[in-house]
Motif scaffolding. Structure first.
Motif, PDB file in Angstrom:
ATOM      1  N   GLU A 237     -23.570 -51.298   8.480  1.00  0.00           N
ATOM      2  CA  GLU A 237     -24.098 -50.679   9.655  1.00  0.00           C
ATOM      3  C   GLU A 237     -23.102 -50.101  10.455  1.00  0.00           C
ATOM      4  OE1 GLU A 237     -25.740 -53.844  11.868  1.00  0.00           O
ATOM      5  OE2 GLU A 237     -27.459 -54.451  10.518  1.00  0.00           O
ATOM      6  N   ARG A 238     -22.017 -50.616  10.638  1.00  0.00           N
ATOM      7  CA  ARG A 238     -20.731 -50.073  11.215  1.00  0.00           C
ATOM      8  C   ARG A 238     -20.337 -48.557  10.405  1.00  0.00           C
ATOM      9  NH1 ARG A 238     -18.594 -55.495  11.222  1.00  0.00           N
ATOM     10  NH2 ARG A 238     -17.154 -54.625   9.291  1.00  0.00           N
ATOM     11  N   ALA A 239     -20.169 -48.590   9.186  1.00  0.00           N
ATOM     12  CA  ALA A 239     -19.999 -47.440   8.383  1.00  0.00           C
ATOM     13  C   ALA A 239     -21.111 -46.407   8.790  1.00  0.00           C
ATOM     14  CB  ALA A 239     -20.079 -47.688   6.851  1.00  0.00           C
ATOM     15  N   ALA A 240     -22.233 -46.736   8.971  1.00  0.00           N
ATOM     16  CA  ALA A 240     -23.243 -45.798   8.998  1.00  0.00           C
ATOM     17  C   ALA A 240     -23.085 -45.296  10.699  1.00  0.00           C
ATOM     18  CB  ALA A 240     -24.730 -46.524   9.136  1.00  0.00           C
ATOM     19  N   ALA A 241     -22.686 -46.123  11.613  1.00  0.00           N
ATOM     20  CA  ALA A 241     -22.276 -45.388  12.644  1.00  0.00           C
ATOM     21  C   ALA A 241     -21.216 -44.452  12.827  1.00  0.00           C
ATOM     22  CB  ALA A 241     -22.127 -46.632  13.878  1.00  0.00           C
ATOM     23  N   GLN A 242     -19.995 -45.166  12.039  1.00  0.00           N
ATOM     24  CA  GLN A 242     -18.879 -44.137  12.132  1.00  0.00           C
ATOM     25  C   GLN A 242     -19.529 -42.721  11.342  1.00  0.00           C
ATOM     26  OE1 GLN A 242     -18.038 -47.689  11.827  1.00  0.00           O
ATOM     27  NE2 GLN A 242     -17.994 -46.665  14.188  1.00  0.00           N
ATOM     28  N   GLU A 243     -20.284 -42.697  10.125  1.00  0.00           N
ATOM     29  CA  GLU A 243     -20.449 -41.575   9.711  1.00  0.00           C
ATOM     30  C   GLU A 243     -21.327 -40.689  10.487  1.00  0.00           C
ATOM     31  OE1 GLU A 243     -23.070 -42.635   6.052  1.00  0.00           O
ATOM     32  OE2 GLU A 243     -21.263 -43.447   4.967  1.00  0.00           O
ATOM     33  N   GLN A 244     -22.045 -41.286  11.456  1.00  0.00           N
ATOM     34  CA  GLN A 244     -22.752 -40.598  12.421  1.00  0.00           C
ATOM     35  C   GLN A 244     -21.864 -39.890  13.275  1.00  0.00           C
ATOM     36  OE1 GLN A 244     -25.891 -39.748  12.428  1.00  0.00           O
ATOM     37  NE2 GLN A 244     -25.799 -38.128  13.963  1.00  0.00           N
ATOM     38  N   ILE A 245     -20.794 -40.411  13.705  1.00  0.00           N
ATOM     39  CA  ILE A 245     -19.660 -39.913  14.592  1.00  0.00           C
ATOM     40  C   ILE A 245     -18.922 -38.876  14.017  1.00  0.00           C
ATOM     41  CG2 ILE A 245     -17.711 -40.291  15.844  1.00  0.00           C
ATOM     42  CD1 ILE A 245     -18.687 -43.348  16.477  1.00  0.00           C
ATOM     43  N   GLY A 246     -18.661 -39.051  12.408  1.00  0.00           N
ATOM     44  CA  GLY A 246     -18.093 -38.075  11.815  1.00  0.00           C
ATOM     45  C   GLY A 246     -18.740 -36.725  11.422  1.00  0.00           C
ATOM     46  N   LYS A 247     -20.119 -37.017  11.254  1.00  0.00           N
ATOM     47  CA  LYS A 247     -21.137 -35.871  11.286  1.00  0.00           C
ATOM     48  C   LYS A 247     -21.115 -35.077  12.663  1.00  0.00           C
ATOM     49  CE  LYS A 247     -26.127 -34.790  10.767  1.00  0.00           C
ATOM     50  NZ  LYS A 247     -27.273 -35.528  10.213  1.00  0.00           N
ATOM     51  N   SER A 248     -21.000 -35.704  13.784  1.00  0.00           N
ATOM     52  CA  SER A 248     -21.046 -34.902  15.081  1.00  0.00           C
ATOM     53  C   SER A 248     -19.595 -34.334  15.145  1.00  0.00           C
ATOM     54  CB  SER A 248     -21.107 -36.261  16.108  1.00  0.00           C
ATOM     55  OG  SER A 248     -22.218 -36.790  16.091  1.00  0.00           O
ATOM     56  N   LEU A 250     -18.163 -32.735  12.654  1.00  0.00           N
ATOM     57  CA  LEU A 250     -18.031 -31.584  12.033  1.00  0.00           C
ATOM     58  C   LEU A 250     -19.229 -30.561  12.587  1.00  0.00           C
ATOM     59  CD1 LEU A 250     -18.436 -33.576   8.445  1.00  0.00           C
ATOM     60  CD2 LEU A 250     -16.349 -32.052   9.445  1.00  0.00           C
ATOM     61  N   VAL A 251     -20.020 -30.872  12.897  1.00  0.00           N
ATOM     62  CA  VAL A 251     -21.055 -30.022  13.492  1.00  0.00           C
ATOM     63  C   VAL A 251     -20.474 -29.434  14.821  1.00  0.00           C
ATOM     64  CG1 VAL A 251     -23.413 -29.994  14.720  1.00  0.00           C
ATOM     65  CG2 VAL A 251     -23.121 -31.509  12.733  1.00  0.00           C
ATOM     66  N   ALA A 252     -20.020 -30.282  15.754  1.00  0.00           N
ATOM     67  CA  ALA A 252     -19.503 -29.770  16.926  1.00  0.00           C
ATOM     68  C   ALA A 252     -18.305 -28.632  16.621  1.00  0.00           C
ATOM     69  CB  ALA A 252     -18.776 -30.826  17.879  1.00  0.00           C
ATOM     70  N   ILE A 266     -12.526 -31.810   9.686  1.00  0.00           N
ATOM     71  CA  ILE A 266     -12.643 -32.235   8.205  1.00  0.00           C
ATOM     72  C   ILE A 266     -11.570 -33.569   8.038  1.00  0.00           C
ATOM     73  CG2 ILE A 266     -12.184 -31.749   5.894  1.00  0.00           C
ATOM     74  CD1 ILE A 266     -13.378 -29.204   6.347  1.00  0.00           C
ATOM     75  N   VAL A 267     -10.375 -33.280   8.459  1.00  0.00           N
ATOM     76  CA  VAL A 267      -9.318 -34.534   8.359  1.00  0.00           C
ATOM     77  C   VAL A 267      -9.901 -35.666   9.158  1.00  0.00           C
ATOM     78  CG1 VAL A 267      -7.078 -35.046   8.906  1.00  0.00           C
ATOM     79  CG2 VAL A 267      -7.430 -32.770   7.879  1.00  0.00           C
ATOM     80  N   GLN A 268     -10.404 -35.532  10.111  1.00  0.00           N
ATOM     81  CA  GLN A 268     -10.612 -36.853  10.886  1.00  0.00           C
ATOM     82  C   GLN A 268     -11.947 -37.426  10.394  1.00  0.00           C
ATOM     83  OE1 GLN A 268     -11.145 -34.745  14.885  1.00  0.00           O
ATOM     84  NE2 GLN A 268      -9.037 -34.999  15.280  1.00  0.00           N
ATOM     85  N   ALA A 269     -12.856 -36.660   9.966  1.00  0.00           N
ATOM     86  CA  ALA A 269     -13.962 -37.316   9.237  1.00  0.00           C
ATOM     87  C   ALA A 269     -13.803 -37.996   8.154  1.00  0.00           C
ATOM     88  CB  ALA A 269     -15.127 -36.209   9.084  1.00  0.00           C
ATOM     89  N   ARG A 270     -12.768 -37.694   7.581  1.00  0.00           N
ATOM     90  CA  ARG A 270     -12.384 -38.364   6.198  1.00  0.00           C
ATOM     91  C   ARG A 270     -11.626 -39.683   6.541  1.00  0.00           C
ATOM     92  NH1 ARG A 270     -10.244 -32.923   2.987  1.00  0.00           N
ATOM     93  NH2 ARG A 270     -12.104 -32.451   1.977  1.00  0.00           N
ATOM     94  N   VAL A 432     -20.270 -30.956   3.198  1.00  0.00           N
ATOM     95  CA  VAL A 432     -20.708 -29.815   2.469  1.00  0.00           C
ATOM     96  C   VAL A 432     -20.854 -28.505   3.391  1.00  0.00           C
ATOM     97  CG1 VAL A 432     -22.349 -28.494   0.963  1.00  0.00           C
ATOM     98  CG2 VAL A 432     -21.610 -30.969   0.331  1.00  0.00           C
ATOM     99  N   ALA A 433     -21.615 -28.524   4.433  1.00  0.00           N
ATOM    100  CA  ALA A 433     -21.930 -27.435   5.369  1.00  0.00           C
ATOM    101  C   ALA A 433     -20.543 -27.189   6.071  1.00  0.00           C
ATOM    102  CB  ALA A 433     -22.775 -28.073   6.408  1.00  0.00           C
ATOM    103  N   ALA A 434     -19.722 -27.950   6.594  1.00  0.00           N
ATOM    104  CA  ALA A 434     -18.576 -27.611   6.993  1.00  0.00           C
ATOM    105  C   ALA A 434     -17.452 -26.809   6.125  1.00  0.00           C
ATOM    106  CB  ALA A 434     -17.729 -28.948   7.680  1.00  0.00           C
ATOM    107  N   LEU A 435     -17.409 -27.376   4.984  1.00  0.00           N
ATOM    108  CA  LEU A 435     -16.495 -26.961   3.884  1.00  0.00           C
ATOM    109  C   LEU A 435     -17.120 -25.338   3.463  1.00  0.00           C
ATOM    110  CD1 LEU A 435     -15.922 -29.735   1.414  1.00  0.00           C
ATOM    111  CD2 LEU A 435     -14.236 -28.656   3.026  1.00  0.00           C
TER     112      LEU A 435
END
Length: 443
Positions: A237-248, A250-252, A266-270, A432-435
């Protein structure tokens, strides 16, 4: 007749207006040895209480009768009336007491007989066509089991025509269940069974609520496995929450559209979840030595995201010194993080390139293991010099008017390791979209 040893004969006294009669029974104590014996014996004390109650009753009755009639009576008449009422009251009370005693005795005998029958009765069980004979005491020896509930008396249990209680379960392994109950609370040991038979017996033990009795180690193993599953679910659940933040992030960055913004995101989302530790550095807090786990948050300080430690007390954030030219990654408490304060409990310097169009990336993985610093207590300065290389001490602080250090010495932390535990990989749709966006900019 009234009991003679209790005291003197009743004495009658009249008031001046003849409107009230008072009957007083005086019973001197200690004159009769039997009285002292009665005071120390249960039955004697009981008889004393009964007689005292009776005396009070007939005194009140006599007084009421005389007041109602307001007749003038002689002492002889009063004495005779007292004797009659006393005899009647005593006889009735004794009969009542005897009846109650007999009733209580019979009730107690019935209870004892029921208990004796309960423990001595044999019970025949028909478990899926297999007959077993045992005792009620054996079946109810372990608390909170199927049989403890079955024979608790709360349910009406009726045997079949053959006198057996039918249980619709597989009876092939039921003798193990009985053997466990026969030795309870002793330790039950299972011998010579295959893995398949053991699995079948575990199912039976669960049905009879006897898993704790028959397989205590399995119970602990299952509890540990359940705890591990819960921890894994929480981590997921925590990982899913962090993945959503990482996705945000990249989108921003893609919306911003600059190459540096996308590269930094990209560096931060990894690095969604990581652990940072510096083992064997005794002048640091124990938590820094053993390792703190940090997770990416949606909080932003100085234009960069904040990572929060799981202890809830430490935060990793981007800080800028007042001159605006020196940037740091700092670890400090919530208050200092909110202010973006520089030089926290532990911090690193991030060099700024000569070309302002290519600023560095602010992420924990972008800092060298040898680029972290902290402040220490001045009293520990000499021990740090002796244990580590002398040039570990960068500044020793200034001196006040009394010649004491007014600032804590700043020292380099020998080794700080950052281990990434979870992050978005290159196959994640947002990554993938960010790259792809970055590749288009490069073209």
């Amino acid at each position: 007749a009234p009991r003679e040893p209790l005291g003197q004969k009743p004495q009658l006294r009249r008031t001046n207006d003849m409107s009230q009669l008072v009957l007083t029974l005086k019973r001197p104590r200690g004159d009769d040895p039997s009285d002292a014996r009665d005071q120390n014996e249960g039955p004697g004390i009981f008889r004393e209480g009964v007689v005292e109650a009776v005396e009070g009753v007939f005194n009140a009755v006599l007084l009421k009768a005389r007041l109602m009639t307001e007749d003038v009576v002689t002492e002889e008449e009063a004495t005779r009336e007292c004797a009659r009422l006393a005899a009647s009251a005593v006889t009735g009370t004794l009969r009542l007491v005897q009846g109650l005693a007999a009733e209580v005795l019979e009730e107690e005998k019935a209870k004892m007989l029921k208990v004796l029958t309960f423990h001595s009765n044999t019970i025949v069980l028909d478990v899926g066509g297999h007959k077993f004979t045992t005792s009620l005491q054996t079946l109810t020896s372990a608390p909170n089991t199927f049989f403890d509930s079955m024979f608790s008396g709360r349910y009406k249990m009726t045997p079949n025509a053959e006198g057996a209680y039918f249980i619709d379960r597989d009876g092939r392994h039921f003798h193990h269940v009985l053997n466990c109950l026969r030795i309870y609370p002793g330790e039950f040991t299972l011998h010579t069974t295959s893995e398949a038979q053991r699995d079948e017996l575990v199912e039976e033990a669960e049905f009879y609520s006897m898993l704790d009795c028959m397989f205590p180690l399995l119970r602990e193993t299952r509890r540990a496995a359940a705890a591990a599953e819960r921890a894994a679910a929480q981590a997921s659940e925590r990982a899913a929450a962090q993945e959503q933040i990482g996705k945000s992030l990249l989108v921003a960055a893609c919306r911003k559209g600059t190459r540096h913004a996308i590269q930094e995101a990209i560096v931060q989302a990894r690095v969604l979840i990581f652990e940072m530790r510096s083992p064997f550095t005794h002048f640091l807090d124990d938590r820094f030595q053993s390792g703190l786990r940090y997770v990416l948050t949606d909080r932003v300080v100085n234009g960069s995201p904040v990572w929060a430690a799981e202890d809830g007390e430490h935060f990793l954030y981007h800080s800028i010194l007042p001159d605006g030219r020196i940037h740091q990654m700092c670890v400090d408490d919530d208050e200092e993080c909110a202010l973006g304060s520089a030089c926290g409990q532990m911090y690193s310097f991030i060099a700024q390139p000569d070309d302002p169009s290519a600023p560095p990336f602010y992420a924990p993985t972008e800092v060298s293991t040898a680029s972290w610093y902290t402040f220490i207590d001045p009293a520990a300065l000499e021990s740090v010099r002796q244990e580590f290389v002398p040039d570990i001490v960068l500044t020793e602080g200034g001196l006040d008017d009394d010649g004491n250090l007014d600032d804590n010495p700043m020292v380099a932390v020998p080794e700080v390791y950052v281990t990434v535990l979870h992050g978005l990989d290159d196959s994640h749709p947002a990554m993938v979209a960010a790259l792809q966006h970055l590749a288009r900019l490069a073209a």
